[in-house]
Motif scaffolding. Sequence first.
Motif, PDB file in Angstrom:
ATOM      1  N   PRO A 113       0.839  -1.214   0.000  1.00 41.51           N
ATOM      2  CA  PRO A 113       0.000   0.000   0.000  1.00 41.51           C
ATOM      3  C   PRO A 113       0.862   1.248   0.000  1.00 41.51           C
ATOM      4  O   PRO A 113       2.067   1.199   0.280  1.00 41.51           O
ATOM      5  N   PRO A 114       0.277   2.392  -0.296  1.00 43.82           N
ATOM      6  CA  PRO A 114       1.053   3.649  -0.275  1.00 43.82           C
ATOM      7  C   PRO A 114       1.605   3.927   1.127  1.00 43.82           C
ATOM      8  O   PRO A 114       1.051   3.488   2.139  1.00 43.82           O
ATOM      9  N   VAL A 115       2.679   4.700   1.169  1.00 45.39           N
ATOM     10  CA  VAL A 115       3.332   5.049   2.428  1.00 45.39           C
ATOM     11  C   VAL A 115       3.284   6.565   2.584  1.00 45.39           C
ATOM     12  O   VAL A 115       3.694   7.312   1.689  1.00 45.39           O
ATOM     13  N   PHE A 116       2.754   7.012   3.748  1.00 43.81           N
ATOM     14  CA  PHE A 116       2.688   8.441   4.029  1.00 43.81           C
ATOM     15  C   PHE A 116       4.077   8.961   4.410  1.00 43.81           C
ATOM     16  O   PHE A 116       4.909   8.237   4.964  1.00 43.81           O
ATOM     17  N   SER A 117       4.293  10.235   4.110  1.00 39.06           N
ATOM     18  CA  SER A 117       5.592  10.840   4.398  1.00 39.06           C
ATOM     19  C   SER A 117       5.820  11.052   5.887  1.00 39.06           C
ATOM     20  O   SER A 117       6.953  11.168   6.343  1.00 39.06           O
ATOM     21  N   LYS A 118       4.753  11.107   6.681  1.00 44.44           N
ATOM     22  CA  LYS A 118       4.862  11.275   8.121  1.00 44.44           C
ATOM     23  C   LYS A 118       3.966  10.260   8.821  1.00 44.44           C
ATOM     24  O   LYS A 118       2.918   9.875   8.281  1.00 44.44           O
ATOM     25  N   PRO A 119       4.356   9.848  10.019  1.00 40.04           N
ATOM     26  CA  PRO A 119       3.470   8.945  10.774  1.00 40.04           C
ATOM     27  C   PRO A 119       2.230   9.640  11.296  1.00 40.04           C
ATOM     28  O   PRO A 119       1.225   8.994  11.595  1.00 40.04           O
ATOM     29  N   MET A 120       2.276  10.973  11.425  1.00 35.82           N
ATOM     30  CA  MET A 120       1.128  11.746  11.906  1.00 35.82           C
ATOM     31  C   MET A 120       1.295  13.196  11.449  1.00 35.82           C
ATOM     32  O   MET A 120       2.418  13.702  11.363  1.00 35.82           O
ATOM     33  N   TYR A 121       0.168  13.842  11.156  1.00 36.77           N
ATOM     34  CA  TYR A 121       0.192  15.225  10.696  1.00 36.77           C
ATOM     35  C   TYR A 121      -0.516  16.101  11.734  1.00 36.77           C
ATOM     36  O   TYR A 121      -1.588  15.737  12.252  1.00 36.77           O
ATOM     37  N   THR A 122       0.092  17.243  12.030  1.00 34.11           N
ATOM     38  CA  THR A 122      -0.480  18.233  12.942  1.00 34.11           C
ATOM     39  C   THR A 122      -0.594  19.567  12.214  1.00 34.11           C
ATOM     40  O   THR A 122       0.393  20.040  11.628  1.00 34.11           O
ATOM     41  N   MET A 123      -1.784  20.174  12.257  1.00 33.94           N
ATOM     42  CA  MET A 123      -2.037  21.428  11.561  1.00 33.94           C
ATOM     43  C   MET A 123      -2.754  22.390  12.488  1.00 33.94           C
ATOM     44  O   MET A 123      -3.331  21.994  13.508  1.00 33.94           O
ATOM     45  N   GLU A 124      -2.736  23.676  12.124  1.00 31.88           N
ATOM     46  CA  GLU A 124      -3.388  24.725  12.897  1.00 31.88           C
ATOM     47  C   GLU A 124      -4.227  25.590  11.983  1.00 31.88           C
ATOM     48  O   GLU A 124      -3.861  25.829  10.827  1.00 31.88           O
ATOM     49  N   VAL A 125      -5.359  26.084  12.528  1.00 31.21           N
ATOM     50  CA  VAL A 125      -6.246  26.954  11.770  1.00 31.21           C
ATOM     51  C   VAL A 125      -6.968  27.867  12.758  1.00 31.21           C
ATOM     52  O   VAL A 125      -7.307  27.449  13.872  1.00 31.21           O
ATOM     53  N   TYR A 126      -7.189  29.102  12.345  1.00 28.29           N
ATOM     54  CA  TYR A 126      -7.912  30.045  13.198  1.00 28.29           C
ATOM     55  C   TYR A 126      -9.412  29.768  13.104  1.00 28.29           C
ATOM     56  O   TYR A 126      -9.919  29.341  12.053  1.00 28.29           O
ATOM     57  N   GLU A 127     -10.092  29.988  14.217  1.00 25.58           N
ATOM     58  CA  GLU A 127     -11.543  29.846  14.201  1.00 25.58           C
ATOM     59  C   GLU A 127     -12.159  30.905  13.290  1.00 25.58           C
ATOM     60  O   GLU A 127     -11.556  31.950  13.017  1.00 25.58           O
ATOM     61  N   ASP A 128     -13.367  30.597  12.838  1.00 29.16           N
ATOM     62  CA  ASP A 128     -14.110  31.463  11.912  1.00 29.16           C
ATOM     63  C   ASP A 128     -13.400  31.625  10.575  1.00 29.16           C
ATOM     64  O   ASP A 128     -13.654  32.580   9.837  1.00 29.16           O
ATOM     65  N   THR A 129     -12.490  30.704  10.250  1.00 27.76           N
ATOM     66  CA  THR A 129     -11.853  30.736   8.931  1.00 27.76           C
ATOM     67  C   THR A 129     -12.903  30.430   7.863  1.00 27.76           C
ATOM     68  O   THR A 129     -13.737  29.526   8.045  1.00 27.76           O
ATOM     69  N   PRO A 130     -12.907  31.143   6.738  1.00 30.69           N
ATOM     70  CA  PRO A 130     -13.927  30.901   5.707  1.00 30.69           C
ATOM     71  C   PRO A 130     -13.911  29.458   5.222  1.00 30.69           C
ATOM     72  O   PRO A 130     -12.875  28.788   5.172  1.00 30.69           O
ATOM     73  N   VAL A 131     -15.092  28.992   4.851  1.00 29.52           N
ATOM     74  CA  VAL A 131     -15.237  27.630   4.347  1.00 29.52           C
ATOM     75  C   VAL A 131     -14.456  27.480   3.045  1.00 29.52           C
ATOM     76  O   VAL A 131     -14.504  28.353   2.168  1.00 29.52           O
ATOM     77  N   GLY A 132     -13.748  26.391   2.893  1.00 31.83           N
ATOM     78  CA  GLY A 132     -12.955  26.132   1.697  1.00 31.83           C
ATOM     79  C   GLY A 132     -11.506  26.544   1.814  1.00 31.83           C
ATOM     80  O   GLY A 132     -10.734  26.328   0.870  1.00 31.83           O
ATOM     81  N   THR A 133     -11.096  27.094   2.940  1.00 28.86           N
ATOM     82  CA  THR A 133      -9.699  27.503   3.118  1.00 28.86           C
ATOM     83  C   THR A 133      -8.817  26.272   3.316  1.00 28.86           C
ATOM     84  O   THR A 133      -9.119  25.411   4.145  1.00 28.86           O
ATOM     85  N   ILE A 134      -7.729  26.186   2.535  1.00 27.10           N
ATOM     86  CA  ILE A 134      -6.796  25.064   2.652  1.00 27.10           C
ATOM     87  C   ILE A 134      -5.896  25.312   3.868  1.00 27.10           C
ATOM     88  O   ILE A 134      -5.272  26.368   3.993  1.00 27.10           O
ATOM     89  N   ILE A 135      -5.814  24.322   4.747  1.00 28.67           N
ATOM     90  CA  ILE A 135      -5.020  24.476   5.969  1.00 28.67           C
ATOM     91  C   ILE A 135      -3.810  23.548   5.991  1.00 28.67           C
ATOM     92  O   ILE A 135      -2.971  23.649   6.895  1.00 28.67           O
ATOM     93  N   GLY A 136      -3.663  22.653   5.015  1.00 30.56           N
ATOM     94  CA  GLY A 136      -2.510  21.751   4.979  1.00 30.56           C
ATOM     95  C   GLY A 136      -2.738  20.644   3.973  1.00 30.56           C
ATOM     96  O   GLY A 136      -3.745  20.634   3.243  1.00 30.56           O
ATOM     97  N   ALA A 137      -1.775  19.709   3.929  1.00 35.19           N
ATOM     98  CA  ALA A 137      -1.873  18.613   2.977  1.00 35.19           C
ATOM     99  C   ALA A 137      -1.136  17.399   3.530  1.00 35.19           C
ATOM    100  O   ALA A 137      -0.212  17.513   4.342  1.00 35.19           O
ATOM    101  N   VAL A 138      -1.567  16.221   3.088  1.00 40.69           N
ATOM    102  CA  VAL A 138      -0.894  14.961   3.396  1.00 40.69           C
ATOM    103  C   VAL A 138      -0.343  14.391   2.101  1.00 40.69           C
ATOM    104  O   VAL A 138      -0.877  14.642   1.002  1.00 40.69           O
ATOM    105  N   THR A 139       0.736  13.612   2.228  1.00 37.60           N
ATOM    106  CA  THR A 139       1.388  13.055   1.034  1.00 37.60           C
ATOM    107  C   THR A 139       1.679  11.583   1.270  1.00 37.60           C
ATOM    108  O   THR A 139       2.232  11.196   2.321  1.00 37.60           O
TER     109      THR A 139
END
Length: 618
Positions: free
Chosen positions: A206-232
Amino acid sequence: GAYVLQVKATDADDPTYGNSARVVYSILQGQPYFSIDPKTGVIRTALPNMDREVKEQYQVLIQAKDMGGQLGGLAGTTTVNITLTDVNDNPPRFPKSIFHLKVPETSHVGSAIGRIRAVDPDFGKNAEIEYNIVPGDGGNLFDITTDEYTQEGVIKLKKPLDFETKKAYTFKVEASNLHLDHRFHSVGPFKDTATVKINVLDMDEPPVFSKPMYTMEVYEDTPVGTIIGAVTAQDLDAGSSSVRYFMDWKNDVDSYFTVDATEGTIATNELLDRESTALYNFSIIASKVSNPLLTSKVNVIINVLDVNEFPPEISVPYETSVCENAKPGQVIQTITAVDKDLSPAGQRFSFKLSSEASNKPNFTVHDYRNNTAGIETRRNGYSRRQQELYFLPVVIEDSSYPVQSSTNTLTIRVCRCDSDGTIQSCNVEAIFLPVGLSTGALIAILLCIVILLVIVVLYVALRRQKKKDTLMTSKEDIRDNVIHYDDEGGGEEDTQAFDIGALRNPKVIEDNKIRRDIKPDTLRFTRHRPPAEDNTDIRDFINQRLQENDVDPSAPPYDSLATYAYEGNGSVAESLSSIDSLTTEADQDYDYLSDWGPRFKILADMFGEESYNPDKVT
C-alpha cells in the motif's frame, strides 16, 4: 578393561567332591568388544574408545561350565544386554556452509521467515544446540531461536523489510552445544558456523505516508474552503502507481473538513468555533489506483486557534452588600473576570467604572493590576430608608487584539450592621417593624396560627365523619326487620328486635303497632290489613305484606330490612313448618323442647303454654 558387570552361576553338586562344583566362565558371543574373568565372572571392555554413535546395543552370551571346564563337565548360559551411554564427544555440524532464504517484504515483524539445522550425533541433552547470529551485516534485522523439539534454528524478523530499500541480507549463524564435557575439550571447539543469505521479495504494497502523523493549525471562523494543509503518500513499489485520498468517516466531526482526492490537501468544510471544539482528530486513507484494496491510514490533528471575539465578564454575577455605617474607602467586594476566549499567556484584564457612574459619589472601582479589582465606598454612611439598592456598572477590558470590553452591573444592597461590621438585616421591611419584635418572633406567631387552623379543620372533619350513616354489614339475616346497630346484640334472648307473631299465626292482626327497633323520622301511618282466612296460602300472605311495605311511606329503607321468603310447593317430605299446619298450637305438644337443653329454653317457654296468646309472645 573397564568394569561392566559381574555374573555368578551356582552348582548344586557337592563342592567337596572333586571338581563337580568348580565353575569356569567364558564368552561364547561378544568378542572382541568384551572379556570375562574365568574365575570371578567379571565382564570388562576389551576395546578402547567404544563409540555409541557407531554401535549402541551389544548382546554378550556367557557360559558357565563345571568340572573346571574340562570335558564331560555340564554348562549353563545366560545373555547379558549391554548399552553404551552417551557422552558429549561430538560437536554440532552444519550439513552445508550456506543457507539461502527468500522472504516477502510484507512479512510481519516477529514472524518466522526460515529454519536452519546443525547436526549433532550425540543423544539427549548432549545434543542440545544453541544458535546465535554473529554480529555483522544485516544481523540487527533478524533474530534466531532454538526449537527445543527439533533442535532447529528458527530465524525471525525483528524489523520490517523493504525491497525498495534493500533487496538482500547476509549474516552468519553459530551453533554450539549447551552442555560441554571437559574430558573432550582436546577434541576441538564444540561449535560450528554457517552463512545465511536472505533475498527480499518485492510485493505489491500500500502507499506510504511521508509522516506517521500530521499536525495542523487553523484560526476559528476561517472561511469555508480555506486550505489548511496537505498529506502526502507514495507508492514505493517498482511500478509506481497513483494515489487517491479520502476521509475515514467515523462521526459527524469529520464533516468539518474535506480532503482533495488527488492532491491530498485538507480544507475547511464548515465554520470552526474554538469555544465549542478546540481540537479535531480524524484519519485520512490513501489507496493505490492500480489496486484500491491496498490502503494505508494516517492520523491528522488540527488545533483551532483562538480569535479574540468575546469580551471578558465578571466570573460570577456578584450581588454584594454595604453597611449603613460604612466608612469612605472601605472595600466591600473583590471581583475577578473570565474570558471565553483562549487567553494567551500574560493577558491582563482592566477594571473601571462606566462614564455615567464615575460622577456619582457612592462607590468606586480600584484596579489591583492582577486581574482583580475592589469595590470601595466613597461616602460616609448609607441609608436604607433613602435607597436600598445601588447598581454599579463596571467596565472590563482585555489585552488581546482586537480589544474586547463589556459592562457588568454589580448589585449592592444596603444592610443594617453592628459596630463590628457584621450584617444583621438586609430586608427593607425590617425598617418599619416595631421595636423589640424581631423577624423570628413574627415567624413563630405565623406558625402558631397555621397550627391552630389545621387543628380546627381536623376537628370539623371528624365531626362530619361521625354523622355519616353506618353501612349495613350483613345482608343475609332473615327477619321481619333487620336492624344494624353499632353496639353488640343480645344473642338468643334478644327477641325485641322483631315480631314473629305474623309468621306463627297469620290470623294475628296488629293494628297501629309502632316499630320498636327504630324511631321513624315521620309520623307512621296506620296499616289497615284485611283479616287472613284460615286457608290462605302463605304465598299470598307474603305478597300482601310486600305490597303493604311498598305503599307505606314510613316503611324501610331506613336502617331496616323486611325480608319475606317462600319455600315453594312439592316437597316430598312436605313442609316441616308449623305455619301452614291445619292444626292449632293447642293441638300440638311442645314439651319435648324442654328435653333439648338450655339452648331451647326460650322456645320451650314460648310454645309450652296450654293456650296460645299472641300478645304474650316476646
